[in-house]
Motif scaffolding. Sequence first.
Motif, PDB file in Angstrom:
ATOM      1  N   THR A   1       0.880  -1.109   0.012  1.00  0.00           N
ATOM      2  CA  THR A   1      -0.035  -0.044   0.562  1.00  0.00           C
ATOM      3  C   THR A   1       0.884   1.165  -0.485  1.00  0.00           C
ATOM      4  N   ASP A   2       1.727   1.180   1.086  1.00  0.00           N
ATOM      5  CA  ASP A   2       2.172   2.488   0.584  1.00  0.00           C
ATOM      6  C   ASP A   2       3.545   2.320  -0.629  1.00  0.00           C
ATOM      7  N   ARG A   3       3.821   1.962  -1.054  1.00  0.00           N
ATOM      8  CA  ARG A   3       4.313   1.626  -2.134  1.00  0.00           C
ATOM      9  C   ARG A   3       4.148   1.976  -2.884  1.00  0.00           C
ATOM     10  N   LEU A   4       2.670   1.438  -3.612  1.00  0.00           N
ATOM     11  CA  LEU A   4       1.552   2.326  -4.544  1.00  0.00           C
ATOM     12  C   LEU A   4       1.109   3.459  -4.155  1.00  0.00           C
ATOM     13  N   LEU A   5       1.365   4.251  -2.824  1.00  0.00           N
ATOM     14  CA  LEU A   5       0.885   5.646  -2.875  1.00  0.00           C
ATOM     15  C   LEU A   5       2.011   6.310  -2.822  1.00  0.00           C
ATOM     16  N   ASN A   6       3.345   5.909  -2.531  1.00  0.00           N
ATOM     17  CA  ASN A   6       4.787   6.951  -3.065  1.00  0.00           C
ATOM     18  C   ASN A   6       4.805   7.152  -4.466  1.00  0.00           C
ATOM     19  N   ARG A   7       4.495   6.245  -5.118  1.00  0.00           N
ATOM     20  CA  ARG A   7       4.407   6.192  -7.117  1.00  0.00           C
ATOM     21  C   ARG A   7       3.457   6.775  -7.063  1.00  0.00           C
ATOM     22  N   TYR A   8       1.918   6.801  -6.837  1.00  0.00           N
ATOM     23  CA  TYR A   8       0.418   7.493  -8.129  1.00  0.00           C
ATOM     24  C   TYR A   8       0.133   7.827  -6.440  1.00  0.00           C
ATOM     25  N   PRO A   9       0.471   9.673  -6.116  1.00  0.00           N
ATOM     26  CA  PRO A   9      -0.360   9.844  -4.812  1.00  0.00           C
ATOM     27  C   PRO A   9      -1.408  10.436  -5.315  1.00  0.00           C
ATOM     28  N   ALA A  10      -2.507  10.336  -4.891  1.00  0.00           N
ATOM     29  CA  ALA A  10      -3.288  11.107  -4.651  1.00  0.00           C
ATOM     30  C   ALA A  10      -3.745  12.949  -4.507  1.00  0.00           C
ATOM     31  N   PRO A  11      -4.001  12.235  -6.081  1.00  0.00           N
ATOM     32  CA  PRO A  11      -4.376  14.839  -5.566  1.00  0.00           C
ATOM     33  C   PRO A  11      -5.701  14.900  -4.431  1.00  0.00           C
ATOM     34  N   ASN A  12      -5.146  15.790  -4.116  1.00  0.00           N
ATOM     35  CA  ASN A  12      -5.095  17.112  -2.389  1.00  0.00           C
ATOM     36  C   ASN A  12      -5.883  15.695  -1.657  1.00  0.00           C
ATOM     37  N   ALA A  13      -5.076  14.547  -1.390  1.00  0.00           N
ATOM     38  CA  ALA A  13      -5.908  14.081  -0.156  1.00  0.00           C
ATOM     39  C   ALA A  13      -4.566  14.044   0.540  1.00  0.00           C
ATOM     40  N   PRO A  14      -6.012  14.273   2.092  1.00  0.00           N
ATOM     41  CA  PRO A  14      -5.389  14.061   3.171  1.00  0.00           C
ATOM     42  C   PRO A  14      -3.769  12.419   3.358  1.00  0.00           C
ATOM     43  N   ALA A  15      -3.514  12.069   4.735  1.00  0.00           N
ATOM     44  CA  ALA A  15      -2.382  11.528   4.796  1.00  0.00           C
ATOM     45  C   ALA A  15      -2.873   9.857   4.453  1.00  0.00           C
ATOM     46  N   PRO A  16      -2.389   9.495   3.334  1.00  0.00           N
ATOM     47  CA  PRO A  16      -3.140   8.106   2.719  1.00  0.00           C
ATOM     48  C   PRO A  16      -2.904   7.353   3.762  1.00  0.00           C
ATOM     49  N   THR A  17      -4.470   6.278   3.906  1.00  0.00           N
ATOM     50  CA  THR A  17      -4.205   5.473   5.088  1.00  0.00           C
ATOM     51  C   THR A  17      -5.229   3.680   4.689  1.00  0.00           C
ATOM     52  N   GLU A  18      -5.219   4.116   3.057  1.00  0.00           N
ATOM     53  CA  GLU A  18      -5.353   2.825   2.590  1.00  0.00           C
ATOM     54  C   GLU A  18      -5.204   3.095   0.906  1.00  0.00           C
ATOM     55  N   ILE A  19      -5.077   1.919   0.744  1.00  0.00           N
ATOM     56  CA  ILE A  19      -4.441   1.383  -0.785  1.00  0.00           C
ATOM     57  C   ILE A  19      -5.191   3.124  -2.184  1.00  0.00           C
ATOM     58  N   TYR A  20      -6.293   2.996  -1.714  1.00  0.00           N
ATOM     59  CA  TYR A  20      -7.530   4.221  -2.499  1.00  0.00           C
ATOM     60  C   TYR A  20      -7.648   5.210  -2.110  1.00  0.00           C
ATOM     61  N   GLY A  21      -7.158   5.320  -0.802  1.00  0.00           N
ATOM     62  CA  GLY A  21      -6.870   7.001  -0.129  1.00  0.00           C
ATOM     63  C   GLY A  21      -6.956   8.601  -1.004  1.00  0.00           C
ATOM     64  N   GLY A  22      -8.076   8.543  -0.981  1.00  0.00           N
ATOM     65  CA  GLY A  22      -8.608   9.840  -1.523  1.00  0.00           C
ATOM     66  C   GLY A  22      -8.310   9.817  -3.548  1.00  0.00           C
TER      67      GLY A  22
END
Length: 130
Positions: free
Chosen positions: A107-128
């Motif tokens: 989850t952390d690897r994917l969120l670092n590679r593909y950050p969600a725009p305007n998302a708060p701190a990522p908590t799950e793979i699809y957060g934001g």
Amino acid sequence: MSTEGMAKAVVVLGAVGLGAFVLMRAFSLGKGILSGDNALTRNARDSDGNKVDGYVGVPVLGTLGAVTNEASGGYLATLGGWIGRNAYDLFNPSPDPNTPTASYDETDRLLNRYPAPNAPAPTEIYGGWG
């Protein structure tokens, strides 16, 4: 030709035929012994009935090993397996359980590679993502 001569000819032809058959079977068995791929090596078992494939493909000595293992009731294969496992454990000790291991989080690897725009701190793979 007399009856006695015919009987001798039949006996001689039968003996020659039997001899040829025995030689043919011996040569076919001989190839299996030399290659190490025969019924003895393919069906070798240890004392617990588990299949052992260490004899297959080992020329001559594989067949001899399979024969002696069969004569021992599979106890030679069991002994060989025990020796092999203990030798492996002796030269490849298990890692120290107190050594910290690196953790991997997809989850952390994917969120670092593909950050969600305007998302708060990522908590799950699809957060934001939305």
